[in-house]
Design a protein around this motif. Sequence first.
Motif, PDB file in Angstrom:
ATOM      1  N   LEU A  23      41.755 -22.787  37.046  1.00  0.00           N
ATOM      2  CA  LEU A  23      43.163 -23.067  36.795  1.00  0.00           C
ATOM      3  C   LEU A  23      43.678 -22.336  35.552  1.00  0.00           C
ATOM      4  CD1 LEU A  23      45.764 -24.573  37.537  1.00  0.00           C
ATOM      5  CD2 LEU A  23      44.957 -26.498  36.161  1.00  0.00           C
ATOM      6  N   ASP A  24      42.915 -22.335  34.466  1.00  0.00           N
ATOM      7  CA  ASP A  24      43.379 -21.661  33.251  1.00  0.00           C
ATOM      8  C   ASP A  24      43.562 -20.167  33.493  1.00  0.00           C
ATOM      9  OD1 ASP A  24      43.384 -24.038  31.903  1.00  0.00           O
ATOM     10  OD2 ASP A  24      41.479 -23.705  30.852  1.00  0.00           O
ATOM     11  N   LEU A  25      42.626 -19.567  34.212  1.00  0.00           N
ATOM     12  CA  LEU A  25      42.749 -18.145  34.540  1.00  0.00           C
ATOM     13  C   LEU A  25      43.945 -17.909  35.444  1.00  0.00           C
ATOM     14  CD1 LEU A  25      41.489 -15.338  34.192  1.00  0.00           C
ATOM     15  CD2 LEU A  25      40.027 -15.834  36.166  1.00  0.00           C
ATOM     16  N   ARG A  26      44.171 -18.828  36.366  1.00  0.00           N
ATOM     17  CA  ARG A  26      45.333 -18.738  37.253  1.00  0.00           C
ATOM     18  C   ARG A  26      46.628 -18.807  36.446  1.00  0.00           C
ATOM     19  NH1 ARG A  26      47.401 -20.409  42.399  1.00  0.00           N
ATOM     20  NH2 ARG A  26      49.663 -20.331  42.156  1.00  0.00           N
ATOM     21  N   MET A  27      46.692 -19.693  35.463  1.00  0.00           N
ATOM     22  CA  MET A  27      47.888 -19.796  34.622  1.00  0.00           C
ATOM     23  C   MET A  27      48.138 -18.485  33.878  1.00  0.00           C
ATOM     24  SD  MET A  27      49.235 -22.801  35.099  1.00  0.00           S
ATOM     25  CE  MET A  27      48.778 -22.411  36.805  1.00  0.00           C
ATOM     26  N   ASP A  28      47.086 -17.881  33.391  1.00  0.00           N
ATOM     27  CA  ASP A  28      47.204 -16.603  32.691  1.00  0.00           C
ATOM     28  C   ASP A  28      47.704 -15.515  33.644  1.00  0.00           C
ATOM     29  OD1 ASP A  28      46.661 -15.183  30.125  1.00  0.00           O
ATOM     30  OD2 ASP A  28      45.308 -14.019  31.399  1.00  0.00           O
ATOM     31  N   TRP A  29      47.185 -15.523  34.866  1.00  0.00           N
ATOM     32  CA  TRP A  29      47.645 -14.576  35.883  1.00  0.00           C
ATOM     33  C   TRP A  29      49.132 -14.768  36.179  1.00  0.00           C
ATOM     34  CZ3 TRP A  29      46.504 -10.444  39.002  1.00  0.00           C
ATOM     35  CH2 TRP A  29      47.344 -10.249  40.096  1.00  0.00           C
ATOM     36  N   ASP A  30      49.535 -16.016  36.385  1.00  0.00           N
ATOM     37  CA  ASP A  30      50.933 -16.286  36.706  1.00  0.00           C
ATOM     38  C   ASP A  30      51.869 -15.776  35.619  1.00  0.00           C
ATOM     39  OD1 ASP A  30      50.443 -17.435  39.174  1.00  0.00           O
ATOM     40  OD2 ASP A  30      50.546 -19.497  38.454  1.00  0.00           O
ATOM     41  N   GLU A  31      51.489 -15.971  34.368  1.00  0.00           N
ATOM     42  CA  GLU A  31      52.302 -15.471  33.260  1.00  0.00           C
ATOM     43  C   GLU A  31      52.384 -13.945  33.303  1.00  0.00           C
ATOM     44  OE1 GLU A  31      53.969 -17.118  30.932  1.00  0.00           O
ATOM     45  OE2 GLU A  31      53.249 -19.175  31.190  1.00  0.00           O
ATOM     46  N   ALA A  32      51.248 -13.300  33.516  1.00  0.00           N
ATOM     47  CA  ALA A  32      51.218 -11.837  33.541  1.00  0.00           C
ATOM     48  C   ALA A  32      51.990 -11.287  34.742  1.00  0.00           C
ATOM     49  CB  ALA A  32      49.767 -11.346  33.564  1.00  0.00           C
ATOM     50  N   PHE A  33      51.859 -11.958  35.872  1.00  0.00           N
ATOM     51  CA  PHE A  33      52.559 -11.490  37.066  1.00  0.00           C
ATOM     52  C   PHE A  33      54.068 -11.611  36.888  1.00  0.00           C
ATOM     53  CE2 PHE A  33      54.308 -12.040  41.369  1.00  0.00           C
ATOM     54  CZ  PHE A  33      53.866 -10.853  41.949  1.00  0.00           C
ATOM     55  N   ARG A  34      54.505 -12.719  36.308  1.00  0.00           N
ATOM     56  CA  ARG A  34      55.937 -12.900  36.095  1.00  0.00           C
ATOM     57  C   ARG A  34      56.485 -11.827  35.150  1.00  0.00           C
ATOM     58  NH1 ARG A  34      55.734 -17.618  34.441  1.00  0.00           N
ATOM     59  NH2 ARG A  34      56.229 -17.482  32.233  1.00  0.00           N
ATOM     60  N   ALA A  35      55.750 -11.527  34.108  1.00  0.00           N
ATOM     61  CA  ALA A  35      56.183 -10.472  33.182  1.00  0.00           C
ATOM     62  C   ALA A  35      56.224  -9.116  33.879  1.00  0.00           C
ATOM     63  CB  ALA A  35      55.246 -10.425  31.968  1.00  0.00           C
ATOM     64  N   TYR A  36      55.254  -8.886  34.739  1.00  0.00           N
ATOM     65  CA  TYR A  36      55.192  -7.609  35.464  1.00  0.00           C
ATOM     66  C   TYR A  36      56.390  -7.429  36.389  1.00  0.00           C
ATOM     67  CZ  TYR A  36      53.657  -4.221  38.973  1.00  0.00           C
ATOM     68  OH  TYR A  36      53.593  -3.156  39.833  1.00  0.00           O
ATOM     69  N   VAL A  37      56.671  -8.421  37.230  1.00  0.00           N
ATOM     70  CA  VAL A  37      57.781  -8.260  38.178  1.00  0.00           C
ATOM     71  C   VAL A  37      59.124  -8.281  37.457  1.00  0.00           C
ATOM     72  CG1 VAL A  37      56.499  -9.063  40.193  1.00  0.00           C
ATOM     73  CG2 VAL A  37      57.757 -10.734  38.791  1.00  0.00           C
ATOM     74  N   ALA A  38      59.208  -8.990  36.329  1.00  0.00           N
ATOM     75  CA  ALA A  38      60.439  -8.962  35.539  1.00  0.00           C
ATOM     76  C   ALA A  38      60.687  -7.571  34.978  1.00  0.00           C
ATOM     77  CB  ALA A  38      60.367  -9.988  34.413  1.00  0.00           C
ATOM     78  N   SER A  39      59.613  -6.883  34.594  1.00  0.00           N
ATOM     79  CA  SER A  39      59.771  -5.514  34.088  1.00  0.00           C
ATOM     80  C   SER A  39      60.232  -4.570  35.190  1.00  0.00           C
ATOM     81  CB  SER A  39      58.461  -5.014  33.468  1.00  0.00           C
ATOM     82  OG  SER A  39      57.476  -4.765  34.461  1.00  0.00           O
ATOM     83  N   LEU A  40      59.768  -4.793  36.414  1.00  0.00           N
ATOM     84  CA  LEU A  40      60.251  -3.991  37.539  1.00  0.00           C
ATOM     85  C   LEU A  40      61.723  -4.286  37.808  1.00  0.00           C
ATOM     86  CD1 LEU A  40      57.318  -4.343  40.125  1.00  0.00           C
ATOM     87  CD2 LEU A  40      57.660  -2.543  38.424  1.00  0.00           C
ATOM     88  N   LYS A  41      62.088  -5.558  37.712  1.00  0.00           N
ATOM     89  CA  LYS A  41      63.461  -5.987  37.983  1.00  0.00           C
ATOM     90  C   LYS A  41      64.447  -5.337  37.024  1.00  0.00           C
ATOM     91  CE  LYS A  41      66.069 -10.315  38.643  1.00  0.00           C
ATOM     92  NZ  LYS A  41      67.147 -10.040  37.666  1.00  0.00           N
ATOM     93  N   ASP A  42      63.996  -5.003  35.829  1.00  0.00           N
ATOM     94  CA  ASP A  42      64.869  -4.329  34.873  1.00  0.00           C
ATOM     95  C   ASP A  42      65.276  -2.934  35.351  1.00  0.00           C
ATOM     96  OD1 ASP A  42      64.856  -6.462  33.123  1.00  0.00           O
ATOM     97  OD2 ASP A  42      63.236  -5.659  31.879  1.00  0.00           O
ATOM     98  N   MET A  43      64.502  -2.388  36.307  1.00  0.00           N
ATOM     99  CA  MET A  43      64.771  -1.027  36.794  1.00  0.00           C
ATOM    100  C   MET A  43      65.552  -1.009  38.101  1.00  0.00           C
ATOM    101  SD  MET A  43      61.189   0.919  35.888  1.00  0.00           S
ATOM    102  CE  MET A  43      60.043  -0.444  36.203  1.00  0.00           C
TER     103      MET A  43
END
Length: 250
Positions: A115-135
């Motif tokens: 679960l802790d690793l999953r939480m870390d993934w979710d945070e990283a994934f959200r940041a990643y797709v948000a960076s794409l959304k900026d483009m």
Amino acid sequence: MKLVSWNVNGLRAIQKKGFEEYVSFCDADIFCLQETKLQENQISLNLHDYHLYWSFAERKGYSGTALFSKREPLDVTTGIGHPLDNEGRTVTAEFEDFFVVSCYTPNSQSELARLDLRMDWDEAFRAYVASLKDMKGVIICGDLNVAHNPIDLKNPKSNERNAGYTIEERQQFTKLLEAGFIDTFRLLYPDKADVYSWWSYRFRAREKNAGWRIDYWLVSDELKSRVQDSTIDTEVMGSDHAPVILTLQD
């Protein structure tokens, strides 16, 4: 424009059950896969209408994603800059007016060991797709391994601390939506119940329709007006997941 996503739970196995025929039948512009469970050069597909792109896990027979597109993308990348990139969990294709991300979110596992690793993934994934959304616009699909609300699984009360329905995972999904993304199925069918995309192989769950809706098509806000339909092809067998289908206005 038609897009299909399917967790095939082993592409080599499902190839023997009519996978290529289903792809041909769908005639999708983009077809995304999760849990391919193979390495490079372990399969040959008769899909000549498509450009094929893969993200393979280092561990054999595990995880893996793919994206097949009739139109050649401008660029294709794998990974999101996270340690779990070595499990082949994402493929991103860039087109003129949007990105498409095929994602297989890590499962929190039995007794929530991951679960802790999953939480870390979710945070990283959200940041990643948000960076794409900026483009430009972003389309996310795949097995995101979370049922967001009680309507999204058959037995919510008894699953409250099980992987895929913990409050932590559900809150992370809410944060993803709040970052500017839309669950297209719930956009069109906000109150539709008893429609799921995954069923356990145990206890005749699919026969009883005791399932979970954990496979999604999400779009960024600017693509909302282009969403025409978002469905789950529950009659298609071969995997413990059903394909999910998004139709966008060209």
